[in-house]
Write a protein that holds these residues in place. Structure first.
Motif, PDB file in Angstrom:
ATOM      1  N   SER A  42       0.797  -1.068  -0.144  1.00 24.33           N
ATOM      2  CA  SER A  42       0.064   0.024  -0.106  1.00 24.33           C
ATOM      3  C   SER A  42       0.681   1.406  -0.083  1.00 24.33           C
ATOM      4  N   VAL A  43       0.428   2.230  -0.860  1.00 23.53           N
ATOM      5  CA  VAL A  43       0.859   3.469  -0.744  1.00 23.53           C
ATOM      6  C   VAL A  43       0.208   4.553  -0.190  1.00 23.53           C
ATOM      7  N   ASP A  44      -0.670   4.190   0.742  1.00 20.74           N
ATOM      8  CA  ASP A  44      -1.785   4.759   1.635  1.00 20.74           C
ATOM      9  C   ASP A  44      -0.603   5.885   2.291  1.00 20.74           C
ATOM     10  N   SER A  51       1.125  11.201  -1.531  1.00 19.58           N
ATOM     11  CA  SER A  51       0.252  11.987  -2.439  1.00 19.58           C
ATOM     12  C   SER A  51       1.078  12.576  -3.378  1.00 19.58           C
ATOM     13  N   VAL A  52       0.785  13.304  -4.340  1.00 20.25           N
ATOM     14  CA  VAL A  52       1.250  13.849  -5.361  1.00 20.25           C
ATOM     15  C   VAL A  52       1.727  15.195  -4.840  1.00 20.25           C
ATOM     16  N   ASP A  53       2.877  15.469  -5.035  1.00 17.33           N
ATOM     17  CA  ASP A  53       3.885  16.774  -4.370  1.00 17.33           C
ATOM     18  C   ASP A  53       4.469  16.321  -3.058  1.00 17.33           C
ATOM     19  N   SER A  54       4.191  15.069  -2.691  1.00 22.58           N
ATOM     20  CA  SER A  54       5.017  14.791  -1.273  1.00 22.58           C
ATOM     21  C   SER A  54       6.549  14.748  -1.639  1.00 22.58           C
ATOM     22  N   SER A  55       7.084  15.025  -0.612  1.00 23.29           N
ATOM     23  CA  SER A  55       8.824  14.960  -0.970  1.00 23.29           C
ATOM     24  C   SER A  55       9.418  13.712  -1.008  1.00 23.29           C
ATOM     25  N   VAL A  56      10.495  13.857  -1.867  1.00 26.90           N
ATOM     26  CA  VAL A  56      11.402  12.494  -2.035  1.00 26.90           C
ATOM     27  C   VAL A  56      12.692  12.944  -1.554  1.00 26.90           C
ATOM     28  N   LYS A  57      13.103  12.022  -0.379  1.00 22.13           N
ATOM     29  CA  LYS A  57      14.278  12.459   0.187  1.00 22.13           C
ATOM     30  C   LYS A  57      15.256  11.048   0.211  1.00 22.13           C
ATOM     31  N   LEU A  58      16.765  11.702   0.076  1.00 23.03           N
ATOM     32  CA  LEU A  58      17.728  10.677  -0.139  1.00 23.03           C
ATOM     33  C   LEU A  58      18.381  10.837   1.186  1.00 23.03           C
ATOM     34  N   ASN A  59      18.601   9.787   2.006  1.00 19.41           N
ATOM     35  CA  ASN A  59      19.213  10.112   3.278  1.00 19.41           C
ATOM     36  C   ASN A  59      19.166  11.282   4.041  1.00 19.41           C
ATOM     37  N   GLY A  60      17.709  11.515   3.939  1.00 23.36           N
ATOM     38  CA  GLY A  60      17.336  12.929   4.767  1.00 23.36           C
ATOM     39  C   GLY A  60      17.222  14.008   3.980  1.00 23.36           C
ATOM     40  N   VAL A  61      17.683  14.146   2.819  1.00 23.17           N
ATOM     41  CA  VAL A  61      17.919  15.601   2.010  1.00 23.17           C
ATOM     42  C   VAL A  61      16.900  15.491   0.822  1.00 23.17           C
ATOM     43  N   GLU A  62      15.897  16.489   0.971  1.00 27.68           N
ATOM     44  CA  GLU A  62      14.918  16.581  -0.373  1.00 27.68           C
ATOM     45  C   GLU A  62      15.640  16.954  -1.542  1.00 27.68           C
ATOM     46  N   ALA A 113      13.524   1.827  -2.835  1.00 22.52           N
ATOM     47  CA  ALA A 113      12.615   2.952  -2.310  1.00 22.52           C
ATOM     48  C   ALA A 113      11.981   2.433  -1.229  1.00 22.52           C
ATOM     49  N   THR A 114      11.564   3.307  -0.181  1.00 24.29           N
ATOM     50  CA  THR A 114      10.783   2.743   1.012  1.00 24.29           C
ATOM     51  C   THR A 114       9.683   4.061   1.351  1.00 24.29           C
ATOM     52  N   LEU A 115       8.737   3.671   1.859  1.00 22.46           N
ATOM     53  CA  LEU A 115       7.766   5.002   2.461  1.00 22.46           C
ATOM     54  C   LEU A 115       8.068   5.060   3.763  1.00 22.46           C
ATOM     55  N   LYS A 116       7.711   6.375   4.163  1.00 26.42           N
ATOM     56  CA  LYS A 116       7.944   6.758   5.560  1.00 26.42           C
ATOM     57  C   LYS A 116       7.101   8.015   5.751  1.00 26.42           C
TER      58      LYS A 116
END
Length: 76
Positions: free
Chosen positions: A20-22, A25-36, A71-74
């Motif tokens: 599930s990707v509950d 949402s669109v425009d959610s931030s994508v981060k790599l090691n805590g950096v957007e 990729a993981t969801l947090k």
């Protein structure tokens, strides 16, 4: 403070999730090691495999992405 003559470039990637990707949402931030490093641009059912969700992300050009990344969801 003003932004003048600066045009940021982006790369687009697909991420696939079988869980599930509950909460995403669109425009959610994508981060790599805590950096957007980007934003979610689309969330849809994968047309080739309806048991997966395809998430399109836009990352700042030059963001280091390798084929073995996961990729993981947090939720924040």
């Amino acid at each position: 403070l003003a932004k003048y003559g600066f045009e940021e470039k982006y790369d687009y990637y697909y991420m696939y999730f079988s869980e599930s990707v509950d909460g995403l949402s669109v425009d959610s931030s994508v981060k790599l090691n805590g950096v957007e490093v980007g934003k979610v641009k689309a969330i849809e059912i994968d047309r080739t495999n309806p048991e997966r969700i395809r998430v399109t992300v836009r990352l700042k050009a030059g963001t280091p992405v390798t084929a073995d990344m996961v990729a993981t969801l947090k939720l924040e």
